[in-house]
Design an enzyme around this catalytic site. Structure first.
Site, PDB file in Angstrom:
ATOM      1  N   HIS A  90       5.695   2.123  13.833  1.00 26.88           N
ATOM      2  CA  HIS A  90       6.986   1.593  13.405  1.00 26.88           C
ATOM      3  C   HIS A  90       7.756   1.197  14.666  1.00 26.88           C
ATOM      4  O   HIS A  90       7.568   1.819  15.713  1.00 26.88           O
ATOM      5  CB  HIS A  90       7.714   2.715  12.657  1.00 26.88           C
ATOM      6  CG  HIS A  90       8.994   2.326  12.004  1.00 26.88           C
ATOM      7  ND1 HIS A  90      10.183   2.234  12.692  1.00 26.88           N
ATOM      8  CD2 HIS A  90       9.280   2.016  10.713  1.00 26.88           C
ATOM      9  CE1 HIS A  90      11.143   1.892  11.847  1.00 26.88           C
ATOM     10  NE2 HIS A  90      10.627   1.754  10.642  1.00 26.88           N
ATOM     11  N   ASP A 139       5.110  11.080  14.900  1.00 24.75           N
ATOM     12  CA  ASP A 139       6.091  10.520  13.981  1.00 24.75           C
ATOM     13  C   ASP A 139       5.592  10.882  12.581  1.00 24.75           C
ATOM     14  O   ASP A 139       4.586  10.344  12.115  1.00 24.75           O
ATOM     15  CB  ASP A 139       6.145   9.004  14.182  1.00 24.75           C
ATOM     16  CG  ASP A 139       7.003   8.308  13.138  1.00 24.75           C
ATOM     17  OD1 ASP A 139       7.426   8.957  12.167  1.00 24.75           O
ATOM     18  OD2 ASP A 139       7.241   7.094  13.300  1.00 24.75           O
ATOM     19  N   GLN A 171       6.433   9.494   7.488  1.00 24.19           N
ATOM     20  CA  GLN A 171       5.735   9.192   6.230  1.00 24.19           C
ATOM     21  C   GLN A 171       4.704  10.268   5.882  1.00 24.19           C
ATOM     22  O   GLN A 171       3.849  10.056   5.015  1.00 24.19           O
ATOM     23  CB  GLN A 171       5.035   7.829   6.326  1.00 24.19           C
ATOM     24  CG  GLN A 171       5.972   6.660   6.578  1.00 24.19           C
ATOM     25  CD  GLN A 171       6.891   6.343   5.408  1.00 24.19           C
ATOM     26  OE1 GLN A 171       6.692   6.828   4.293  1.00 24.19           O
ATOM     27  NE2 GLN A 171       7.903   5.537   5.646  1.00 24.19           N
ATOM     28  N   LYS A 174      13.764  10.360   3.722  1.00 28.87           N
ATOM     29  CA  LYS A 174      12.428  10.055   3.193  1.00 28.87           C
ATOM     30  C   LYS A 174      11.781  11.292   2.575  1.00 28.87           C
ATOM     31  O   LYS A 174      10.652  11.247   2.096  1.00 28.87           O
ATOM     32  CB  LYS A 174      11.538   9.485   4.302  1.00 28.87           C
ATOM     33  CG  LYS A 174      12.009   8.104   4.767  1.00 28.87           C
ATOM     34  CD  LYS A 174      11.103   7.552   5.829  1.00 28.87           C
ATOM     35  CE  LYS A 174      11.775   6.476   6.653  1.00 28.87           C
ATOM     36  NZ  LYS A 174      11.722   5.150   6.049  1.00 28.87           N
ATOM     37  N   CYS A 234       9.065  -3.180   9.588  1.00 31.02           N
ATOM     38  CA  CYS A 234       9.311  -2.687  10.959  1.00 31.02           C
ATOM     39  C   CYS A 234       8.012  -2.424  11.707  1.00 31.02           C
ATOM     40  O   CYS A 234       7.930  -1.514  12.542  1.00 31.02           O
ATOM     41  CB  CYS A 234      10.185  -1.436  10.971  1.00 31.02           C
ATOM     42  SG  CYS A 234      11.811  -1.673  10.272  1.00 31.02           S
TER      43      CYS A 234
HETATM   44  N1  PMP Z   1       8.614   5.905  11.560  1.00 28.85           N
HETATM   45  C1  PMP Z   1       8.064   5.623  10.387  1.00 28.85           C
HETATM   46  C2  PMP Z   1       6.583   5.805  10.214  1.00 28.85           C
HETATM   47  C3  PMP Z   1       8.855   5.188   9.330  1.00 28.85           C
HETATM   48  O1  PMP Z   1       8.300   4.896   8.160  1.00 28.85           O
HETATM   49  C4  PMP Z   1      10.249   5.048   9.522  1.00 28.85           C
HETATM   50  C5  PMP Z   1      11.145   4.531   8.412  1.00 28.85           C
HETATM   51  N2  PMP Z   1      10.647   3.387   7.762  1.00 28.85           N
HETATM   52  C6  PMP Z   1      10.776   5.367  10.764  1.00 28.85           C
HETATM   53  C7  PMP Z   1       9.935   5.793  11.753  1.00 28.85           C
HETATM   54  C8  PMP Z   1      12.244   5.242  11.064  1.00 28.85           C
HETATM   55  O2  PMP Z   1      12.974   6.116  10.277  1.00 28.85           O
HETATM   56  P1  PMP Z   1      14.556   6.031  10.223  1.00 28.85           P
HETATM   57  O3  PMP Z   1      14.889   4.589   9.963  1.00 28.85           O
HETATM   58  O4  PMP Z   1      14.935   6.905   9.073  1.00 28.85           O
HETATM   59  O5  PMP Z   1      15.081   6.506  11.530  1.00 28.85           O
END
Ligand code: PMP
Length: 407
Positions: free
Chosen positions: A124, A201, A204, A227, A365
Site C-alpha cells: 500500500h 503491515d 488487512q 478496518k 493505493c
Molecule cells: N496498509 C494496507 C494493507 C491497507 O489496506 C491500508 C488501508 N487501505 C493501509 C495500509 C492504510 O491504512 P489507513 O488509511 O487506515 O492508515
C-alpha cells in the site's frame, strides 16, 4: 465448535439493516473500512455522554474513569495479539501513522547513506512513501521484493536481496488489492537470521487472521482501528520493548515527557514516549470494544466462515464470462480483484452501486502494483464475516447484469 451464526452477527450491525437505492445494502468494501457493531457505537456514546474527559492528567473522577478505559483498551489490544507487555502497544491515528512513526524514528536512529530498505511489490502507498522519504533523506536505497503473475512474493529473490546493507524489511501480511497472504513467518526468520528487523503491515490481516506476536516475532506491527470494526482515527503500532526503547520519540509535546526545562527534556517511558498530545481517547476505547466483540465472537469461527465465503466467491466469479482475476494466490484472505472483458472498473463499480452493491474500484493505493499488471485499476470485492453466500450470488448476478449493459 459450532459454526458462526451469521444472521445473528448481522443483527449487531445497524448499517447492514439499511437499503441503498431501495434494495438491501450488499457491503463488499470491507478492505476500505468495516462497518461498526452496536457495541462500538454504544461505547463511544457512553464515553461522550457519561465520562468524557482527558486522560493521564486529572485527579477527578471522570478523568480517572477515562484513563482506566483508555488503558484497559491498550491491554485488550495487547491480549489480542499476545504482546508480552501492554506498553508495547502505542496508540496512533492508523496504519499510515504507525508506519510513518517507525520510518521516521527508525530512519533517524539507524538508516545511513548506502543502506537498504526492503519492501514488496504489493505494498500500500502507506508502506512505500514513508520509506521513500527516509531513503531520499539519508541516501539509502529502497528495494522491492518482486511478485509472480499470481501475485505471490518471490521468496528466492527476497533471500538473495538480504545483504549487510539491509537495515529493515517492511512488508504487508495480506495484500489489500489481491488478498495474497504472504509467508511472513518465513520472511521474519530469514531476516532475523541476519539481525534485520521486520515491520509487518497487518491492516488487512488483523481482522481475518489470528496473530500472536510472541510466536511470529515481528519487530513492529501496524494496523488501523477502522478496518477491524472500530472507529476511524485510531490505530496501533506494536513494537518490541527493545526497539521502542532504542528509538527516539516521534513527536514532542504533552504526555511524552517526564520533565521539561528550557535546557533539557527527559522523555517519558513506554508507551507514553510515543503518544504526544491528547490522544484519540474515544477511538481507543471504541477499538477496545471492537476487539472484545471479535474475541467473544471467536476469531477461529470468523476465519472458518471467511474461508468458506472466499472459496465460494472465487468459484462463482470464475464462472463469469470474461472475468479475469488480478492476483490469484494459493493462499488468500479478504480481497478479490478482477476485471471483466475490457470494461472500465469505474463503470462496473457504478452499475454495481446502482444495484446496492458496494465495491471499490481504482488502484487501491497500490499504483506500482497496477503498473506491474499494466492495468489502470481493478474492481475489488472485499469480504467480512458478516457477508453471506446470498450476497456473493447478488454480486455475481450484478456483474452479469452490468456486463450485459456495458458490452
Ligand atoms: N496498509 C494496507 C494493507 C491497507 O489496506 C491500508 C488501508 N487501505 C493501509 C495500509 C492504510 O491504512 P489507513 O488509511 O487506515 O492508515
Amino acid at each position: 465448535a459450532p459454526a458462526l451464526d451469521v444472521a445473528k452477527i448481522r443483527q449487531e450491525f445497524p448499517i447492514l439493516q439499511t437499503q441503498v437505492f431501495g434494495v438491501p445494502l450488499v457491503y463488499l468494501d470491507n478492505g476500505a473500512t468495516t462497518q461498526k457493531p452496536q457495541i462500538v457505537i454504544d461505547t463511544l456514546d457512553k464515553y461522550y455522554s457519561g465520562y468524557n474527559s482527558n486522560v493521564h492528567r486529572g485527579v477527578h473522577q471522570l478523568s480517572q474513569q477515562a484513563t482506566e478505559a483508555y488503558e484497559q483498551s491498550r491491554k485488550t489490544v495487547a491480549d489480542y495479539i499476545n504482546a508480552a507487555h501492554s506498553h508495547e502497544i502505542i496508540f496512533t491515528k492508523g496504519t499510515t501513522d504507525s508506519i510513518n512513526l517507525v520510518a521516521s524514528c527508525f530512519g533517524r536512529a539507524v538508516i545511513r547513506k548506502g543502506d537498504t530498505v526492503i519492501i514488496s511489490a504489493m505494498e500500500h502507498h502507506s508502506n512505500i512513501v514513508p520509506w521513500q522519504m527516509v531513503c531520499e533523506e539519508k541516501g539509502a536505497t529502497l528495494k522491492v521484493i518482486p511478485i509472480n503473475e499470481l501475485g505471490e512474493l518471490q521468496m528466492d529473490a527476497f533471500t538473495a536481496m538480504l545483504d549487510d546493507t539491509v537495515k529493515i524489511v517492511a512488508v504487508t501480511y495480506v495484500s489489500n488489492t489481491m488478498g495474497t497472504v504472504n509467508p511472513v513467518k518465513d520472511i521474519i526468520t530469514l531476516a532475523h537470521a541476519r539481525n534485520i528487523p521486520v515491520l509487518l503491515d497487518v491492516a488487512q490481516a488483523i481482522q481475518h487472521i489470528s496473530i500472536d506476536v510472541q510466536e511470529l516475532q515481528p519487530d513492529f506491527l501496524a494496523f488501523s482501528g477502522h478496518k477491524i470494526y472500530g472507529p476511524t482515527g485510531i490505530g496501533v503500532l506494536y513494537g518490541t520493548s527493545e526497539w521502542l526503547n532504542k528509538l527516539p520519540p516521534y513527536q514532542g509535546g504533552g504526555d511524552m515527557i517526564k520533565t521539561v526545562t528550557f535546557a533539557k527534556t527527559i522523555y517519558n517511558e513506554l508507551p507514553y514516549k510515543f503518544e504526544a498530545g491528547t490522544p484519540n481517547i474515544a477511538g481507543a476505547i471504541g477499538l477496545g470494544a471492537a476487539i472484545s466483540f471479535l474475541q467473544e465472537t471467536g476469531l477461529d469461527k470468523i476465519q472458518q466462515w471467511e474461508e468458506q465465503l472466499m472459496t465460494y466467491a472465487l468459484s462463482s466469479l470464475r464462472e463469469i464470462d470474461g472475468l479475469r482475476l488480478i492476483g490469484d494466490a494459493a493462499h488468500r484472505s479478504g480481497a478479490i480483484s478482477f476485471l471483466v472483458h475490457n470494461i472500465h472498473p469505474y463503470d462496473m463499480g457504478e452499475l454495481l452501486d446502482k444495484q446496492g452493491i458496494a465495491v471499490r474500484t481504482g488502484h487501491h493505493c497500490t499504483e506500482p502494483l497496477m503498473d506491474l499488471f499494466k492495468i489502470p485499476g481493478t474492481v475489488r470485492a472485499s469480504l467480512s464475516f458478516y457477508n453471506t453466500l446470498e450476497e456473493i450470488d447478488k454480486l455475481v448476478a450484478g456483474i452479469k447484469k452490468a456486463s450485459a449493459m456495458l458490452l
